[in-house]
Design an enzyme around this catalytic site. Structure first.
Site, short mmCIF file in Angstrom:
data_model
loop_
_atom_site.label_atom_id
_atom_site.label_comp_id
_atom_site.label_asym_id
_atom_site.label_seq_id
_atom_site.Cartn_x
_atom_site.Cartn_y
_atom_site.Cartn_z
N GLY A 83 0.78 -1.23 0.00
CA GLY A 83 0.00 0.00 0.00
C GLY A 83 0.81 1.28 0.00
O GLY A 83 0.26 2.37 0.14
N GLY A 85 2.54 2.46 -2.56
CA GLY A 85 2.52 3.13 -3.87
C GLY A 85 3.50 2.58 -4.88
O GLY A 85 3.85 3.27 -5.84
N LYS A 86 3.94 1.32 -4.73
CA LYS A 86 4.89 0.74 -5.70
C LYS A 86 4.24 0.58 -7.08
O LYS A 86 4.80 1.01 -8.08
CB LYS A 86 5.38 -0.63 -5.19
CG LYS A 86 6.14 -0.57 -3.88
CD LYS A 86 6.66 -1.93 -3.45
CE LYS A 86 5.55 -2.94 -3.23
NZ LYS A 86 4.60 -2.53 -2.19
N SER A 87 3.06 -0.05 -7.11
CA SER A 87 2.38 -0.28 -8.40
C SER A 87 2.00 1.05 -9.04
O SER A 87 2.06 1.20 -10.26
CB SER A 87 1.12 -1.13 -8.20
OG SER A 87 1.47 -2.41 -7.71
N TYR A 88 1.62 2.02 -8.23
CA TYR A 88 1.26 3.35 -8.75
C TYR A 88 2.48 4.01 -9.40
O TYR A 88 2.39 4.59 -10.48
CB TYR A 88 0.72 4.22 -7.62
CG TYR A 88 0.42 5.64 -8.04
CD1 TYR A 88 -0.67 5.94 -8.85
CD2 TYR A 88 1.23 6.69 -7.62
CE1 TYR A 88 -0.94 7.24 -9.24
CE2 TYR A 88 0.97 8.00 -8.00
CZ TYR A 88 -0.11 8.27 -8.81
OH TYR A 88 -0.37 9.55 -9.20
N ASP A 229 7.83 -4.57 -10.51
CA ASP A 229 6.90 -4.14 -9.46
C ASP A 229 6.82 -5.28 -8.45
O ASP A 229 6.20 -6.31 -8.70
CB ASP A 229 5.52 -3.86 -10.06
CG ASP A 229 4.49 -3.45 -9.01
OD1 ASP A 229 4.91 -3.08 -7.89
OD2 ASP A 229 3.28 -3.50 -9.31
N GLY A 232 4.23 -6.37 -2.05
CA GLY A 232 4.50 -5.73 -0.76
C GLY A 232 4.67 -6.77 0.34
O GLY A 232 4.05 -7.82 0.30
#
Length: 484
Positions: A83, A85-88, A229, A232
């Site tokens: 949560g 923000g890695k994928s974002y 990516d 988490g």
């Protein structure tokens, strides 16, 4: 964030009556400061220091793309808690594109601006995920099972039989990412998991062929752009997971923990000291302890220019501190990147020599008695090797696959790309999934009823539309009655 510094403060515990932890806090300071190459603030869009996706790409993606055109392997991977923000940062969301689409767009913009007739550019794409230590091809539905990870002296670690599809434009890349994500979402829905629970590796293979008119010779540069990516990390005791989800978390934590060990070992090796300050001559790096670190071997301490994005969140102090410490250790890693000139010619030459040696040794084995199954010989690098007949046959088959792929013409690769495209579209259609290029969000009503996939993960929610075909449609799983 202040300049290149990230400052973290331990939060006070409101449930701690009388400040019982004061003694512990004297030992460990409340405020810690870390210095990195860049430090970004992306919490409030109204903040004057807010870092946009374009800001991130201009600082990180553009430089690595420059290196890729020079012939270097490059890698960007996002590391951090669930949560954060890695994928974002990597993929983006909606119109707010992340590093992967921005890099791909600029790649083809540069190719389009090339007016040098002596250079030909060729781009291939692969996209796979690692889930529960298993590798799954997201672009070829025929590869439903677990793909094997192998290592070759010239190629390094690679995924056997992984699809490498041709892309001639940014539109092709967008379609491949979209369909790959749909394939990933289908598996997530069927397996009752979300996309963030797997590691996604998107790779661009950029080949530059240059013809020298004076000498009549052709030279070639091949660079690999790896955009990763990571899943988490989440602790089982804080999430309360059990059963299959607990096993999933254990495998994710295994690969993330191994990544941390690899970073620490490489940092120690680069500085020449251990964590306790003793001088270290050779530091063992546990690449093979997980599939993820094995495949990232070149990117971590090897032949690549690599950027690590450490994504942090105020949601969990301990996770944030752990991420910052690993990022701090990663700064000390020294990679050894080289320009990859004429790698295909070298690979074909090495494979020919290897196949000749292996076939020769296999012929010797055929003359042996049944109880003499082990052959000892010296390989091409001068190493003394012992192999069984079965291992020799397996190695010959693997080398023959690599040889066939290395000698494949561009026309043959294009034909295979088109075949896989048709298979992928047919597979999604059979599942009742709408095939629509670059479809984002809820679609307008169609001619037939449909169901929209809603998910806790914003990257998966609403990206699948299941058309309800004429006739009877059953929703859910068939439960088998069991007699007591």
């Amino acid at each position: 964030m202040e300049g290149n510094q990230t400052i973290i403060t331990r939060p006070t515990d409101p449930t701690d009556p009388g400040n019982l932890k004061a003694a512990a806090r004297k030992v460990e300071e409340d405020v810690k400061t870390f210095t990195f190459d860049k430090s970004y603030w992306s919490f409030d869009k109204n903040d004057p220091n807010y870092a946009t996706q374009a800001h991130l790409y201009n600082d990180l993606g553009k430089e690595l793309l420059n290196h890729a055109f020079e012939g270097f392997n490059t890698c960007i991977f996002a590391y951090g808690q669930t949560g954060a923000g890695k994928s974002y940062s990597m993929m983006g969301y909606g119109d707010d594109k992340g590093i992967i689409p921005l890099t791909c767009c600029e790649l083809f913009n540069r190719i389009g601006r090339n007016y040098d007739n002596t250079i030909i550019y060729q781009v291939q794409v692969s996209y796979f995920e690692i889930y529960n230590e298993r590798v799954r091809d997201l672009l070829n539905p025929k590869h439903k099972g677990n793909l094997k990870v192998r290592e070759h002296p010239t190629l390094g670690p690679y995924v056997e039989d992984l699809s490498k599809l041709i892309a001639n434009s940014f539109q092709d890349i967008e379609n491949l990412i979209d369909e790959g994500n749909k394939t990933r979402t289908v598996a997530a829905t069927n397996m009752n998991r979300t996309s963030s629970r797997s590691h996604a590796v998107f790779t661009l293979l950029l080949k530059q062929k240059r013809h020298d008119a004076e000498t009549g010779l052709d030279t070639e540069k091949v660079s690999r752009i790896s955009l990763v990516d990571l899943a988490g990390s989440e602790r089982a005791n804080s999430t309360g997971v059990t059963g299959a989800r607990l096993k999933e978390s254990a495998n994710i934590n295994k690969s993330i923990t191994t990544l941390g060990k690899v970073i620490t070992s490489l940092a120690d090796a680069s500085s020449g000291t251990s964590r306790k300050g003793a001088i270290k001559v050779d530091s063992f790096v546990p690449y093979r302890d997980s599939v993820l670190t094995w495949l990232l071997k070149d990117s971590l301490g090897g032949n690549s220019k690599t950027v690590m994005i450490a994504a942090i969140s105020p949601a969990d102090y301990d996770e944030t501190l752990s991420t910052l410490r690993y990022a701090d250790a990663a700064k000390r890693i020294k990679n050894k990147p080289v320009i990859n000139e004429d790698p295909n010619g070298r690979l074909i030459r090495d494979l020919k020599e290897e196949l000749q040696l292996l076939r020769k040794k296999l012929g010797v084995e055929a003359c042996f008695s049944d109880n003499q199954q082990v052959i000892a010989f010296v390989d091409g690098e001068g190493n003394f090797v012992k192999k069984t007949k079965e291992e020799l046959v397996n190695q010959i088959q693997t080398s023959e696959k690599l040889m066939k792929e290395a000698c494949e013409t561009w026309e043959e690769k294009l034909r295979r790309t088109e075949e896989i495209q048709l298979i992928r579209e047919k597979t999604l259609e059979e599942l009742g999934i709408l095939i629509e290029k670059n479809a984002v969000g809820v679609h307008p009503p169609k001619k037939v009823p449909y169901l929209v996939n809603l998910n806790e993960d914003p990257l998966m929610s609403e990206c699948l539309v299941y058309q309800i075909k004429p006739g009877a449609t059953r929703v859910g799983r068939i439960l088998k009655m069991r007699r007591e």
